[in-house]
Design a protein around this motif. Structure first.
Motif, PDB file in Angstrom:
ATOM      1  N   PRO A 118      29.423  24.046  25.759  1.00 25.82           N
ATOM      2  CA  PRO A 118      30.621  24.383  24.973  1.00 25.82           C
ATOM      3  C   PRO A 118      30.832  23.365  23.857  1.00 25.82           C
ATOM      4  O   PRO A 118      30.196  22.307  23.826  1.00 25.82           O
ATOM      5  N   ASN A 119      31.725  23.723  22.956  1.00 27.23           N
ATOM      6  CA  ASN A 119      32.074  22.793  21.893  1.00 27.23           C
ATOM      7  C   ASN A 119      33.285  22.001  22.308  1.00 27.23           C
ATOM      8  O   ASN A 119      34.308  22.551  22.698  1.00 27.23           O
ATOM      9  N   HIS A 146      24.114  20.991  26.644  1.00 26.91           N
ATOM     10  CA  HIS A 146      23.947  20.529  25.253  1.00 26.91           C
ATOM     11  C   HIS A 146      25.313  20.639  24.556  1.00 26.91           C
ATOM     12  O   HIS A 146      25.569  21.555  23.772  1.00 26.91           O
ATOM     13  N   TYR A 187      23.548  21.479  12.645  1.00 31.52           N
ATOM     14  CA  TYR A 187      23.214  22.020  13.972  1.00 31.52           C
ATOM     15  C   TYR A 187      21.699  22.104  14.200  1.00 31.52           C
ATOM     16  O   TYR A 187      21.190  21.653  15.234  1.00 31.52           O
ATOM     17  N   GLU A 195      24.946  17.199  21.286  1.00 33.18           N
ATOM     18  CA  GLU A 195      24.447  17.003  19.921  1.00 33.18           C
ATOM     19  C   GLU A 195      24.558  15.550  19.463  1.00 33.18           C
ATOM     20  O   GLU A 195      23.678  15.043  18.763  1.00 33.18           O
ATOM     21  N   VAL A 215      21.763  30.862  25.621  1.00 32.58           N
ATOM     22  CA  VAL A 215      22.722  30.862  24.506  1.00 32.58           C
ATOM     23  C   VAL A 215      22.885  32.303  24.017  1.00 32.58           C
ATOM     24  O   VAL A 215      21.919  33.080  24.041  1.00 32.58           O
ATOM     25  N   PHE A 245      17.354  30.161  16.857  1.00 36.72           N
ATOM     26  CA  PHE A 245      16.274  29.684  17.732  1.00 36.72           C
ATOM     27  C   PHE A 245      14.889  30.068  17.211  1.00 36.72           C
ATOM     28  O   PHE A 245      13.947  29.298  17.353  1.00 36.72           O
TER      29      PHE A 245
END
Ligand code: ARG
Length: 572
Positions: free
Chosen positions: A125-126, A161, A310, A260, A334, A342
């Motif tokens: 998640p962000n 991630h 990203y 990230e 994802v 990707f």
């Protein structure tokens, strides 16, 4: 379990003189059990034997019936060019049930992953935003894959991630630097951070200096400025603490939370390497890798503002994983919106010379979460629903159902948790992942539908029968397996014997729904068995055999559910 396919191929091989292994490959499971338990398509041999398939079938059958040395097979029938084999049921039942008895907890594990490493990247998640329903799918599908790989013997590394870097983050920091005092982070940190983020983004529309301020914070952070890093760590940790509550409910396990941000100091090396390999070109002030030859837009590596993006972080992440883990598989769980992303990442890495590793990578994507009218839930329009809210709602709805159905049940809250969370996970994993998931409370909590609660209920039924019987199976020497040959019973035993095959298939396709369907079918088969046959019947031997079967069905259901990430309560 005894390999009946092998036994058949051995016989056919000795009759035809064709290599046993080839024959083994050709043997099929017929779609309908009236056509036997295994079938051999004789047209596969027509060329080698220079005969029509029907003739081959007749000849093999004749020899088979003559020799009669294969006690594993009860009878053979010819249907067109097919040979249909009916197994010796008692042998079959004995072999399946003995294997379950002996392998216990490990029944169904092929061990195919022994000595191999799989990286499963999921959830991701962000940070500084609430965990929303879109990440539920990644978390749940990835969690199930994690468990499937592990059960099959892989050394598994679960990677979260985290989206803990980037410009949105800088906006939160810029906002905090101005308005920190106005928010009550003690109470509801994530909620307050989100409010602050929304406020900043709104004001930014009128105030261009805000955009510049955010950019400055981004640069500060990338340069390791002390205050920026301190703020960033706080936001990250606070979010993670919050996410962990949800992960705990969902039984999600991660071995690494390297998101990230972790790749910040590894990005320059990627840029340099791309430069050295002559892959970078300047385009409108940005640095990009051209992919037009491969029908893709350019992959941006450094923006015109000079910051990473990203994609850069994903390249750095993949490079890091190549160097750190000698992986055999890397699965990215994802959403489907990121397919192009990707493809670009994999192509760029291949161009850099990491083709062998790229071959081991796969983007495992999935559909959206929609309501029963097909409307996307949690879209950016502001109708976003937090995952916590959903799970808590599932738990309270389950509690209400339990209160109504079984008010005197002890530990109702605990059980409601298993049922509610189970319903949410099961619903997510019920259909092919590429399909959109329909999120409808009535459907997923229906105790009679193809749902988590239905399966849990069937498990509870097996346990309550066993409790009543109060019988321990210290050995199975005296079980009379010949008593379990009725149609429904035998069909159920055949289904149980497919547990390992089901898991292998689910793993190869990275498709947990294959396991979910298997479990629903098993629960349904038990239900029809149970409605036709009395387990606690008068004849002690029959009772004992049925009880052992009941125990084994329950154990397989429980194990399967556990692999999906769902707990089966003992009572409900
Ligand atoms: N944080 C991203 C998002 O929410 C997902 C990250 C997926 N993983 C990756 N390696 N890019 O959209």
């Amino acid at each position: 379990m005894k390999d009946f396919k092998k036994s058949i191929s051995k016989s056919i091989s000795s009759i035809t003189n064709i290599d046993e292994e080839n024959i083994y490959e050709y043997i099929e499971i017929p779609p309908d059990n009236k056509m036997g338990d295994y079938a051999f398509p004789c047209f596969k041999l027509a060329k080698d034997l220079k005969k029509a398939p029907q003739i081959i079938a007749q000849e093999i059958k004749a020899s088979f019936d003559n020799i009669k040395d294969n006690t594993d097979i009860e009878k053979v029938e010819v249907v067109g060019g097919y040979l249909n084999f009916f197994v010796n049921k008692v042998e079959y039942i004995k072999s399946v049930m003995t294997e379950i008895y002996e392998k216990k907890e490990m029944y169904g594990s092929s061990g195919e992953g022994n000595g191999k490493t799989a990286l499963i990247e999921y959830s991701s998640p962000n940070i500084a935003k609430p965990f929303h329903i879109g990440h539920l799918r990644s978390t749940v599908i990835g969690g199930a894959l994690y468990n499937i790989y592990k059960f099959m013997g892989y050394n598994v590394v679960g990677i979260n991630h985290l989206g803990d870097w980037g410009i949105q983050f800088a906006k939160v920091m810029a906002g905090m630097s101005m308005w920190k005092e106005e928010y009550n982070f003690e109470e509801d940190a994530i909620g307050e951070i989100l409010k602050l983020y929304v406020r900043f983004s709104n004001e930014e529309k009128e105030k261009p200096e805000f955009t510049e301020m955010a950019r400055q914070w981004h640069i500060k952070l990338e340069n390791g400025d002390e205050e920026a890093v301190r703020l960033w760590s706080w936001i990250r940790q606070t979010s993670l603490d919050e996410f962990n509550k949800t992960y705990k409910l969902l039984n999600s396990k991660f071995d690494s939370n390297n998101g990230e941000a972790f790749y910040n100091d590894k990005m320059q090396a990627i840029v340099d390497e791309l430069q050295d390999k002559n892959l970078l070109v300047e385009s409108e002030g940005a640095k990009v890798v051209m992919l037009d030859q491969y029908d893709m837009p350019p992959c941006i590596i450094v923006t015109s503002a000079g910051t990473s993006i990203y994609a850069t972080r994903d390249l750095a992440a993949l490079k890091y994983r190549i160097n750190t883990y000698d992986f055999d598989k890397l699965v990215y769980v994802v959403g489907g919106e990121q397919q192009l992303h990707f493809k670009q990442i994999f192509k760029v890495m291949a161009l850099m010379g990491y083709e062998d590793y790229v071959k081991k990578c796969e983007h495992i994507y999935f559909g959206l979460v929609v309501d029963k009218n097909g409307e996307k839930i949690g879209s950016r329009k502001g109708n976003s629903v937090s995952l916590d809210e959903i799970i808590n709602q599932a738990i309270s709805k389950s509690l209400a159902i339990i209160e109504e159905k079984n008010p005197s049940l002890p530990n109702k809250e605990e059980i409601a948790k298993d049922v509610g969370v189970g319903a949410v996970i099961f619903n997510d994993l019920c259909n092919n992942r590429i399909k959109d998931e329909i999120f409808d409370w009535d459907m997923m909590l229906n105790f009679n539908g193809e749902t988590g609660p239905y399966v849990q209920f069937m498990y509870v039924r097996t346990r309550s029968i066993l409790n009543k019987a109060n019988l321990e199976f210290n050995d199975i020497k005296n079980i009379d397996f010949s008593l379990l040959q009725e149609e429904e019973t035998f069909e159920m035993i055949k289904h149980i014997s497919n547990f390992e095959g089901t898991l292998t298939n689910a793993l190869n396709k990275n498709e947990p729904s294959i396991l979910t369907r298997y479990i629903i079918n098993l629960a349904q088969l038990y239900s029809s068995f149970y409605s036709k046959h009395t387990v606690m019947c008068e004849q002690p031997n029959l009772q004992k055999a049925r009880l052992l079967l009941t125990k084994q069905v329950g154990d397989v259901i429980k194990k399967g559910m556990e692999i999906l990430g769902i707990n089966c309560p003992e009572k409900m």
